[in-house]
Design a protein around this motif. Structure first.
Motif, PDB file in Angstrom:
ATOM      1  N   LEU A 184       0.828  -1.190   0.000  1.00 24.93           N
ATOM      2  CA  LEU A 184       0.000   0.000   0.000  1.00 24.93           C
ATOM      3  C   LEU A 184       0.873   1.254   0.000  1.00 24.93           C
ATOM      4  O   LEU A 184       0.644   2.193  -0.767  1.00 24.93           O
ATOM      5  N   ALA A 185       1.883   1.238   0.851  1.00 25.38           N
ATOM      6  CA  ALA A 185       2.776   2.384   0.931  1.00 25.38           C
ATOM      7  C   ALA A 185       3.460   2.603  -0.418  1.00 25.38           C
ATOM      8  O   ALA A 185       3.564   3.721  -0.918  1.00 25.38           O
ATOM      9  N   GLU A 186       3.891   1.501  -1.021  1.00 20.68           N
ATOM     10  CA  GLU A 186       4.574   1.562  -2.308  1.00 20.68           C
ATOM     11  C   GLU A 186       3.645   2.132  -3.374  1.00 20.68           C
ATOM     12  O   GLU A 186       4.011   3.025  -4.140  1.00 20.68           O
ATOM     13  N   LEU A 187       2.437   1.602  -3.381  1.00 22.14           N
ATOM     14  CA  LEU A 187       1.440   2.051  -4.347  1.00 22.14           C
ATOM     15  C   LEU A 187       1.186   3.542  -4.209  1.00 22.14           C
ATOM     16  O   LEU A 187       1.119   4.278  -5.185  1.00 22.14           O
ATOM     17  N   THR A 188       1.049   3.972  -2.971  1.00 23.41           N
ATOM     18  CA  THR A 188       0.778   5.372  -2.714  1.00 23.41           C
ATOM     19  C   THR A 188       1.931   6.222  -3.248  1.00 23.41           C
ATOM     20  O   THR A 188       1.724   7.246  -3.888  1.00 23.41           O
ATOM     21  N   ALA A 189       3.132   5.748  -2.991  1.00 21.05           N
ATOM     22  CA  ALA A 189       4.311   6.490  -3.452  1.00 21.05           C
ATOM     23  C   ALA A 189       4.374   6.523  -4.979  1.00 21.05           C
ATOM     24  O   ALA A 189       4.604   7.554  -5.587  1.00 21.05           O
ATOM     25  N   LEU A 190       4.116   5.368  -5.576  1.00 21.87           N
ATOM     26  CA  LEU A 190       4.218   5.251  -7.037  1.00 21.87           C
ATOM     27  C   LEU A 190       3.227   6.144  -7.762  1.00 21.87           C
ATOM     28  O   LEU A 190       3.557   6.818  -8.723  1.00 21.87           O
ATOM     29  N   THR A 191       1.982   6.073  -7.312  1.00 23.49           N
ATOM     30  CA  THR A 191       0.944   6.782  -8.039  1.00 23.49           C
ATOM     31  C   THR A 191       0.827   8.231  -7.595  1.00 23.49           C
ATOM     32  O   THR A 191       0.165   9.035  -8.241  1.00 23.49           O
ATOM     33  N   GLY A 192       1.466   8.537  -6.486  1.00 16.40           N
ATOM     34  CA  GLY A 192       1.333   9.885  -5.967  1.00 16.40           C
ATOM     35  C   GLY A 192      -0.079  10.183  -5.490  1.00 16.40           C
ATOM     36  O   GLY A 192      -0.454  11.327  -5.311  1.00 16.40           O
ATOM     37  N   THR A 193      -0.857   9.125  -5.320  1.00 18.62           N
ATOM     38  CA  THR A 193      -2.233   9.321  -4.865  1.00 18.62           C
ATOM     39  C   THR A 193      -2.246   9.963  -3.484  1.00 18.62           C
ATOM     40  O   THR A 193      -1.629   9.461  -2.549  1.00 18.62           O
ATOM     41  N   ALA A 194      -2.919  11.057  -3.374  1.00 17.04           N
ATOM     42  CA  ALA A 194      -3.070  11.663  -2.058  1.00 17.04           C
ATOM     43  C   ALA A 194      -4.459  11.324  -1.536  1.00 17.04           C
ATOM     44  O   ALA A 194      -5.392  11.169  -2.318  1.00 17.04           O
ATOM     45  N   PRO A 195      -4.609  11.187  -0.253  1.00 18.85           N
ATOM     46  CA  PRO A 195      -5.960  10.976   0.254  1.00 18.85           C
ATOM     47  C   PRO A 195      -6.769  12.232  -0.051  1.00 18.85           C
ATOM     48  O   PRO A 195      -6.217  13.327  -0.166  1.00 18.85           O
ATOM     49  N   PRO A 196      -8.072  12.083  -0.199  1.00 21.64           N
ATOM     50  CA  PRO A 196      -8.866  13.242  -0.578  1.00 21.64           C
ATOM     51  C   PRO A 196      -9.102  14.173   0.601  1.00 21.64           C
ATOM     52  O   PRO A 196      -9.845  15.118   0.479  1.00 21.64           O
ATOM     53  N   PHE A 197      -8.489  13.887   1.723  1.00 18.48           N
ATOM     54  CA  PHE A 197      -8.625  14.780   2.870  1.00 18.48           C
ATOM     55  C   PHE A 197      -7.243  14.918   3.488  1.00 18.48           C
ATOM     56  O   PHE A 197      -6.375  14.060   3.291  1.00 18.48           O
ATOM     57  N   ASP A 198      -7.034  16.010   4.201  1.00 19.43           N
ATOM     58  CA  ASP A 198      -5.712  16.237   4.775  1.00 19.43           C
ATOM     59  C   ASP A 198      -5.732  16.294   6.295  1.00 19.43           C
ATOM     60  O   ASP A 198      -4.696  16.400   6.931  1.00 19.43           O
ATOM     61  N   THR A 199      -6.930  16.248   6.856  1.00 22.59           N
ATOM     62  CA  THR A 199      -7.068  16.402   8.299  1.00 22.59           C
ATOM     63  C   THR A 199      -8.182  15.502   8.801  1.00 22.59           C
ATOM     64  O   THR A 199      -9.225  15.413   8.157  1.00 22.59           O
TER      65      THR A 199
END
Lengths: 347, 347
Positions: A184-199
């Protein structure tokens, strides 16, 4: 992240023993709230289930373990929501549930604990006295004491909310259960997907929800700011977090009965220090304004604790301007007359 | 079952184009309602989404088809919920949405339609005049007219609620999408699994929800009684159902704005005759009592249409005694002052 008492694999395992009626709760953007708050707001709604609060997640974990290989009798102290949830989870598994509560607790909560078949004992004092009495009962009767926030199952249950907040991070069709943390961490890093919320704004009481959801965020979405919110009238845990050691108070004075503790649990504070980015205190009038906003703009009746997140934004609009906050609407057990008195348009 | 215009395969396909925020809505037993109603009650909650009604299911189907290969402009008449949902679904897909509504419509609904960026045109008359005006706009401007309940997509969207009601019938882990109708019927027969409810109560207006959910029940769970509920003050479709031909009325008189039609659509009536087991009318005071019960015992703020199911039980307790009803709580868009006036404990 330093080690808290929690663990992602255990939280995923907890999710598998929780009745689905408590899982996959609504998570949706509520634009009608946004002009009044100055930021994007998403609601994670934990009230549309048989006990109308998030506590069922934790009591399902507790009760399923007990049903498998524990004592058949269990006692907890509760401001009302934990007791109701434990009564529900215990009834379905043939457990003998005792709940100790303050006689000043919300009447609707006490009625529902009784209606679910639990033994209800009232103490002539506040929640801390109920905690002592529950511990005494457990000791004398040799039955299992469930201590909210101290017992890991209660934190793990609440933490499953965090997993659901992160579902938007995950590739479609891939379940949280099937995704390894590293992947999951790798995927997030690869795609640059940010969660749609920051807080994420989390009501802070004993700390089960804050440490649980906070742990998931710090482990899987460290960019999300984890902000705990407590009433000024019940500030013990928040003061403890800021001073980095347990601070108790002599009394509480808040309508937010679900978070009105005076004696933080050291082990829970230790975890909270590792996963919370901030802990803030809000005034009673902000809590009421938050409840009214949730009624007016989201058609939601909530108990005071569930409006703490909105109250935090109301008290510090500049801080949240332009951000996207998720607020966990954690309970809706109110005495309707009291509720109408707080938010009533007709007086 | 004789052929309605609906089809299970198409309904399953519809489900795949609907934004997940509208799907898998809470379905839970609400025991606190039961002493007052004399039967088991489960709630299917369609209000915890960005438009606070079930209408997003249908407009997602409409808008996704249009985005793929239709005109980019669309108009509908609406009492407020369809318009809000179409505005939401259209905005996400770059469609140009016009909504025609009565100037007497619920203010909160109109405000939200505007806030979502749709063009709102008000007519000086009731919903039937808005329908005429929307048809005129479509004709003159050459844009797509969305007619609630007549357009199959609106029925198919609503019908996906029915699929979710039946999920408890299905073996764990097996998705509705992956289960063939024949397999499911066979499985049900083999295991003798009965749905955990025997009655579904559906608000009846234009008929999209009643024919959609009714079709799914008759096709996949024919033992479930499908009961439609309409206000005595807006009885056209119910009277039509009982007389088996279209009956119109000259006016409507109900607070349940979402279901206040006067001219049933013949094709929708034909379908309703095939899938509804009964259609009943309820008094305004029962609708209000239902709204109050949902507030007092379920902490839910609902619009009047969403309380029709509870009202039906209140008016005929003997009929429902000992049964297990599901009531679809279909919307929560209210003007809060009007709502407080209806249910207010403080006067």
């Amino acid at each position: 992240m330093q080690q808290t008492r929690l663990d992602i694999a255990r939280i995923r395992a907890a999710r598998r023993v929780i009745d689905p009626v408590f899982l996959d709760t609504p998570l949706y953007r509520c634009e009608a709230l946004e002009p009044g708050l100055g930021c994007a707001v998403s609601i994670k709604l934990e009230t549309a289930n048989p006990v109308r609060s998030f506590k069922g997640r934790g009591t399902e974990v507790v009760a399923s373990l007990l049903a498998e290989h524990g004592p058949r009798a269990v006692v907890c102290a509760s401001a009302g929501n934990l007791g109701q949830a434990l009564a529900w989870s215990g009834r379905g598994r043939g457990l003998d549930v005792t709940v100790v509560a303050s006689r000043f607790a919300t009447v609707a909560k006490l009625d529902r604990i009784r209606a679910l078949g639990a033994t209800l004992e009232l103490v002539d004092g506040d929640h801390e006295l109920a905690r002592e009495r529950a511990a005494d009962i457990a000791r004398y009767d040799g039955i299992r004491l469930v201590e909210d926030s101290l017992d890991l199952e209660t934190c793990e249950g609440a933490a499953t909310i965090g997993l659901e907040l992160l579902e938007l991070l995950e590739p479609k069709g891939q379940q949280a259960e099937q995704t390894e943390l590293a992947e999951l961490a790798e995927l997030t890093a690869l795609t640059g997907t940010a969660p749609p919320f920051d807080t994420v704004l989390i009501a802070l009481g004993g700390g089960a929800m804050a440490t649980g959801v906070g742990h998931v965020m710090k482990a899987l979405a460290p960019g999300v700011e984890v902000i705990c919110v407590q009433p000024l009238g019940a500030p013990a845990m928040t003061r403890s977090w800021h001073s980095r050691h347990v601070v108790t108070t002599d009394s509480t004075d808040t309508i937010a009965d679900g978070v009105a503790g005076r004696r933080p649990i050291p082990a829970v504070l230790d975890d909270l220090l590792l996963v919370a980015d901030d802990a803030v205190l809000v005034r009673e009038e902000s809590i009421i304004a938050g409840m009214r906003m949730l009624l007016d703009h989201a058609s939601l009746v909530v108990e005071p604790s569930a409006a703490l997140g909105i109250a935090a934004v109301l008290e510090d609009r500049d801080r949240f301007a332009g951000r996207h906050v998720v607020t966990i609407v954690c309970g809706s057990n109110v005495d309707v007359d009291a509720y109408q008195g707080w938010v009533g348009h007709h007086r």
